[in-house]
Design a protein around this motif. Structure first.
Motif, PDB file in Angstrom:
ATOM      1  N   HIS A   1      47.546  24.059  21.883  1.00 25.44           N
ATOM      2  CA  HIS A   1      48.680  24.495  21.058  1.00 25.44           C
ATOM      3  C   HIS A   1      48.224  25.523  20.033  1.00 25.44           C
ATOM      4  O   HIS A   1      48.921  26.518  19.776  1.00 25.44           O
ATOM      5  N   PHE A   2      47.038  25.316  19.445  1.00 26.06           N
ATOM      6  CA  PHE A   2      46.500  26.273  18.479  1.00 26.06           C
ATOM      7  C   PHE A   2      46.359  27.657  19.112  1.00 26.06           C
ATOM      8  O   PHE A   2      46.774  28.664  18.537  1.00 26.06           O
ATOM      9  N   PHE A   3      45.758  27.724  20.300  1.00 20.85           N
ATOM     10  CA  PHE A   3      45.545  29.019  20.940  1.00 20.85           C
ATOM     11  C   PHE A   3      46.876  29.679  21.310  1.00 20.85           C
ATOM     12  O   PHE A   3      47.043  30.895  21.144  1.00 20.85           O
ATOM     13  N   GLU A   4      47.826  28.895  21.799  1.00 18.80           N
ATOM     14  CA  GLU A   4      49.136  29.450  22.134  1.00 18.80           C
ATOM     15  C   GLU A   4      49.828  29.991  20.887  1.00 18.80           C
ATOM     16  O   GLU A   4      50.378  31.097  20.890  1.00 18.80           O
ATOM     17  N   LEU A   5      49.793  29.207  19.811  1.00 16.94           N
ATOM     18  CA  LEU A   5      50.421  29.615  18.558  1.00 16.94           C
ATOM     19  C   LEU A   5      49.744  30.850  17.991  1.00 16.94           C
ATOM     20  O   LEU A   5      50.395  31.767  17.483  1.00 16.94           O
ATOM     21  N   ASN A   6      48.430  30.898  18.107  1.00 18.47           N
ATOM     22  CA  ASN A   6      47.659  32.024  17.584  1.00 18.47           C
ATOM     23  C   ASN A   6      48.076  33.330  18.251  1.00 18.47           C
ATOM     24  O   ASN A   6      48.237  34.360  17.591  1.00 18.47           O
ATOM     25  N   TYR A   7      48.262  33.292  19.560  1.00 23.11           N
ATOM     26  CA  TYR A   7      48.651  34.512  20.280  1.00 23.11           C
ATOM     27  C   TYR A   7      50.134  34.828  20.097  1.00 23.11           C
ATOM     28  O   TYR A   7      50.530  35.996  20.103  1.00 23.11           O
ATOM     29  N   GLN A   8      50.972  33.802  19.931  1.00 24.37           N
ATOM     30  CA  GLN A   8      52.406  34.028  19.765  1.00 24.37           C
ATOM     31  C   GLN A   8      52.742  34.584  18.389  1.00 24.37           C
ATOM     32  O   GLN A   8      53.676  35.371  18.234  1.00 24.37           O
ATOM     33  N   GLN A   9      51.967  34.177  17.396  1.00 21.32           N
ATOM     34  CA  GLN A   9      52.310  34.485  16.010  1.00 21.32           C
ATOM     35  C   GLN A   9      52.137  35.966  15.685  1.00 21.32           C
ATOM     36  O   GLN A   9      52.848  36.503  14.851  1.00 21.32           O
ATOM     37  N   TYR A  10      51.215  36.623  16.352  1.00 21.39           N
ATOM     38  CA  TYR A  10      50.890  37.995  15.975  1.00 21.39           C
ATOM     39  C   TYR A  10      50.847  38.907  17.184  1.00 21.39           C
ATOM     40  O   TYR A  10      50.291  38.563  18.217  1.00 21.39           O
ATOM     41  N   LYS A  11      51.423  40.099  17.037  1.00 19.95           N
ATOM     42  CA  LYS A  11      51.375  41.114  18.083  1.00 19.95           C
ATOM     43  C   LYS A  11      50.029  41.824  17.981  1.00 19.95           C
ATOM     44  O   LYS A  11      49.706  42.424  16.960  1.00 19.95           O
ATOM     45  N   LEU A  12      49.251  41.758  19.044  1.00 18.10           N
ATOM     46  CA  LEU A  12      47.909  42.325  19.025  1.00 18.10           C
ATOM     47  C   LEU A  12      47.947  43.820  19.314  1.00 18.10           C
ATOM     48  O   LEU A  12      48.584  44.259  20.268  1.00 18.10           O
ATOM     49  N   THR A  13      47.255  44.591  18.498  1.00 19.06           N
ATOM     50  CA  THR A  13      47.094  46.012  18.769  1.00 19.06           C
ATOM     51  C   THR A  13      46.037  46.188  19.855  1.00 19.06           C
ATOM     52  O   THR A  13      45.258  45.270  20.149  1.00 19.06           O
ATOM     53  N   THR A  14      45.998  47.372  20.436  1.00 19.36           N
ATOM     54  CA  THR A  14      44.990  47.649  21.464  1.00 19.36           C
ATOM     55  C   THR A  14      43.584  47.492  20.905  1.00 19.36           C
ATOM     56  O   THR A  14      42.703  46.915  21.553  1.00 19.36           O
ATOM     57  N   SER A  15      43.375  47.965  19.684  1.00 19.00           N
ATOM     58  CA  SER A  15      42.043  47.863  19.086  1.00 19.00           C
ATOM     59  C   SER A  15      41.659  46.409  18.834  1.00 19.00           C
ATOM     60  O   SER A  15      40.496  46.029  19.003  1.00 19.00           O
ATOM     61  N   ARG A  16      42.644  45.579  18.449  1.00 18.29           N
ATOM     62  CA  ARG A  16      42.329  44.159  18.215  1.00 18.29           C
ATOM     63  C   ARG A  16      42.024  43.451  19.532  1.00 18.29           C
ATOM     64  O   ARG A  16      41.140  42.592  19.598  1.00 18.29           O
TER      65      ARG A  16
END
Length: 230
Positions: A176-191
């Motif tokens: 759940h932590f990993f899913e929430l981590n990716y859902q919470q923020y839109k990742l830039t290409t550099s990130r």
């Protein structure tokens, strides 16, 4: 398995955080403004001063408030007055912050132990998972499943049964932590590329049996990820 339909009850300090945010928005406060005193907020919200302190401490950790000892609390970032999901976002950020604190205590040590005790099979698995992380990040935009598997594989590589057992017992929470981590923020290409490189650095340190660099690169990875919450 039936879904869990229970509504999670908010902790008192989380309710106070929402009240403080409402006060900031409705009162027309700006970044840099000092908010009312602890005693004022305590009386206004009908809770004890320790609860107000806890709420402000969490807001400080999330980058919303700056605490100046002997002076008071100052607004560092404004809550959204228009976004109806702002409360949900705050609660998610708080949950993520708690998990990052846990991971700093566990994952960094796990990386060092894995560097000491890994086998060829462990390295083969980590390399395979890392390639899947690369593919998912570059072509799907997120890699929560394989990111989770990467860290689970490191726990296995420690050859410490406690790490393995604890990871297994809280597997659903970690997922759940990993899913929430990716859902919470839109990742830039550099990130995205940064995440790929950070995992590779950890992998190479473990592969080379370099305990100190395994510590270092895992800590860097977690710190960079946590910066999104600040």
């Amino acid at each position: 398995m039936q879904p869990n339909l229970l509504i999670k009850k908010k902790k008192l300090h989380e309710e106070i955080i929402e009240k403080i945010n409402e006060l900031i928005v409705q009162g027309g406060f700006k970044v840099g403004d000092k908010i009312p005193s602890l005693s004022y907020l305590s009386n206004a919200f009908g809770v004890g001063v320790p609860t107000i302190r806890e709420a402000l401490s969490v807001m400080s950790a999330l980058g919303l408030m700056e605490i100046k000892h002997g002076s008071g609390a100052y607004i560092k970032a404004l809550p959204s007055a228009l976004d109806p999901t702002a409360g949900l976002s705050l609660n998610n950020s708080l949950e993520l912050l708690h998990w990052y604190q846990y991971r700093r205590a566990v994952d960094v040590e796990a990386a060092g132990l894995a560097a000491e005790n890994r086998t060829d099979d462990d390295i083969f698995l980590l390399e395979d998972i890392h390639q899947r992380i690369v593919n998912d990040l570059r072509y799907r935009g997120e890699a929560s499943d394989f990111d989770f598997e990467f860290h689970q594989a490191i726990a296995t590589a420690t050859r410490n049964p406690v790490f393995v057992e604890v990871s297994a017992n809280i597997k659903q929470k970690i997922q759940h932590f990993f899913e929430l981590n990716y859902q919470q923020y839109k990742l830039t290409t550099s990130r995205k590329e940064g995440i790929i490189k950070e995992h590779l650095n950890v992998l190479e340190a473990i592969k080379n049996g370099d305990k100190q660099n395994a510590y270092k690169f895992m800590r860097v990875h977690l710190n960079n990820a946590e910066k999104k919450l600040r």
